[in-house]
Design a protein around this motif. Structure first.
Motif, mmCIF file in Angstrom:
data_model
loop_
_atom_site.group_PDB
_atom_site.id
_atom_site.type_symbol
_atom_site.label_atom_id
_atom_site.label_comp_id
_atom_site.label_asym_id
_atom_site.label_seq_id
_atom_site.Cartn_x
_atom_site.Cartn_y
_atom_site.Cartn_z
ATOM 1 N N GLU A 33 0.826 -1.206 0.000
ATOM 2 C CA GLU A 33 0.000 0.000 0.000
ATOM 3 C C GLU A 33 0.864 1.262 0.000
ATOM 4 N N LEU A 36 2.499 1.658 -3.503
ATOM 5 C CA LEU A 36 1.548 2.097 -4.519
ATOM 6 C C LEU A 36 1.160 3.562 -4.323
ATOM 7 N N THR A 63 -1.735 -10.491 -4.932
ATOM 8 C CA THR A 63 -1.585 -9.043 -4.761
ATOM 9 C C THR A 63 -2.369 -8.294 -5.834
ATOM 10 N N ASP A 66 -5.922 -8.252 -4.887
ATOM 11 C CA ASP A 66 -6.204 -7.374 -3.748
ATOM 12 C C ASP A 66 -6.091 -5.882 -4.064
ATOM 13 N N HIS A 67 -5.379 -5.533 -5.154
ATOM 14 C CA HIS A 67 -5.101 -4.127 -5.443
ATOM 15 C C HIS A 67 -5.398 -3.829 -6.912
ATOM 16 N N GLU A 68 -6.298 -2.893 -7.140
ATOM 17 C CA GLU A 68 -6.706 -2.559 -8.509
ATOM 18 C C GLU A 68 -5.542 -2.039 -9.346
ATOM 19 N N VAL A 70 -2.521 -3.045 -9.359
ATOM 20 C CA VAL A 70 -1.497 -4.071 -9.595
ATOM 21 C C VAL A 70 -2.004 -5.088 -10.602
#
Length: 299
Positions: A33, A36, A63, A66-68, A70
Motif C-alpha cells: 500500500e 503504490l 496481490t 487485492d489491489h486494482e 497491480v
C-alpha cells in the motif's frame, strides 16, 4: 545494492500518468500500500508485479487480486528452472549450471525434470486467472547459468511460450547475454501476439529486429547509466508504439541514484531521460507509454 542505503527523494510528478511495466514489490521495503501510494503521488498509477518462481507468482496473483493498481505476471525465472532440476545449496554458491546468485527459496535437492513439470503446471494454473496479465519473466540467462543448465532453461522457456499463447496472455522476456538464442526460440515456437522484452538489453540492430517482429521493448533505469549508450541508441530507433518503461525495482535504480533502492515512484526519472533521448516532450512520451503498456498487458 546496500539494504540500508537511503531511498532517493520523490521526483517531480508526471503530468500524464504511466504504468511501471515490470517491478518486484515483494523485494522492496515497506508495504504494498505504501509503495503504490508513493508511486501514484508522482503519476505512476499502475504496476506490473512480476513472478520469478512458484511462491512469487502466487504472491503476484494474490496481490493483483487485492489491489486494482497491480497487474500480475507469473513464471519461473530463467535461473529458477535449472535450480529446480539440478538443486540449489542456497546463498550465492551454486553448483555448475544451477543458476548462481541469490535464490529466495534457499537450498533444495535436485528435483529433475518431473519437478520442473510440476512447477510449470502451477504456472499454467495461475496464468488462467483474470488478474494475471502475462507469463514471465521467462527466457534465457547465460550470465548466471552455466552450460549444464541451458537445457532446463530452454525447455522452461518453450513451455512458458506455449502457456502464454494458450491463455492469450503477454509474454515477458528476460534476456541476459542470450540475444541470439532468445530470438531463435521465439521464432521456432512462434511468439505470442504480445511479447515484451523486459529491461531491454540489446543494441540498435536488435531493436530493429524486435520492431519488425512487433515485440515491445521495455527500458529500465540502466538506460541512464554512463556506459549505456547502446541502450540509448536502441531507444532512439525503437518505434514509439513499442516502447515501455519499467523499474525492475528494487534493482537498476536510475542515475543519479544508482546504488540506492529503486521503487516504482522513480519511474519519472527514467521517463524524462527517455524523452531526452527521443527528443520528445515528456507528456507526449508518457502518453505513448501509457497506451502501449495498457495494450501490451491488456488492461
Amino acid at each position: 545494492m546496500p539494504s540500508n542505503a537511503e531511498a532517493p527523494p520523490p521526483p517531480t510528478p508526471l503530468r500524464v500518468p504511466v504504468a511501471d511495466s515490470h517491478t518486484h514489490l515483494d523485494m522492496q521495503s515497506g508495504t504494498v500500500e505504501e509503495g503504490l501510494a508513493k508511486a501514484a503521488s508522482v503519476g505512476v498509477t499502475a504496476v506490473v508485479q512480476v513472478g520469478c518462481d512458484v511462491k512469487g507468482s502466487r504472491w503476484a496473483a494474490q496481490t493483483a487480486l487485492d489491489h486494482e493498481a497491480v497487474h500480475a505476471t507469473v513464471a519461473l525465472h530463467p535461473n529458477e528452472a535449472p535450480r529446480i532440476v539440478h538443486g540449489d545449496p542456497g546463498g550465492t554458491s551454486q553448483p555448475p549450471g544451477a543458476g548462481g546468485g541469490w535464490s529466495r527459496q534457499g537450498s533444495r535437492q535436485p528435483g529433475g525434470d518431473s519437478a520442473l513439470d510440476e512447477a510449470l503446471a502451477e504456472i499454467d494454473r495461475l496464468a488462467a486467472l483474470p488478474q494475471v496479465k502475462g507469463v514471465g519473466e521467462t527466457g534465457l540467462d547465460y550470465f548466471r547459468t552455466g552450460p549444464e543448465g541451458k537445457a532446463a532453461q530452454e525447455r522452461s522457456f518453450r513451455a512458458h511460450i506455449e502457456i502464454a499463447k494458450r491463455h492469450g496472455k503477454a509474454l515477458v522476456i528476460h534476456d541476459r547475454d542470450a540475444h541470439a538464442d532468445v530470438l531463435r526460440v521465439l521464432k521456432e515456437e512462434g511468439a505470442p501476439e504480445r511479447t515484451v522484452f523486459h529491461c531491454y538489453s540489446g543494441d540498435a540492430a536488435m531493436a530493429e529486429i524486435c520492431a519488425r517482429a512487433g515485440y515491445y521493448m521495455s527500458f529500465a533505469g540502466n538506460m541512464t547509466f554512463k556506459n549505456a549508450q547502446p541502450l540509448r541508441d536502441a531507444l532512439a530507433v525503437a518505434p514509439l508504439e513499442l516502447v515501455l518503461v519499467e523499474t525492475d525495482a528494487p534493482f537498476l535504480t536510475p542515475a543519479p541514484y544508482r546504488g540506492r533502492p529503486n521503487a516504482p515512484y522513480l519511474i519519472p526519472v527514467t521517463v524524462r531521460a527517455m524523452a531526452a533521448v527521443r527528443g520528445l516532450d515528456e507528456d507526449a512520451l508518457a502518453t505513448a507509454i501509457s497506451a502501449n503498456t495498457a495494450r501490451a498487458f491488456d488492461f
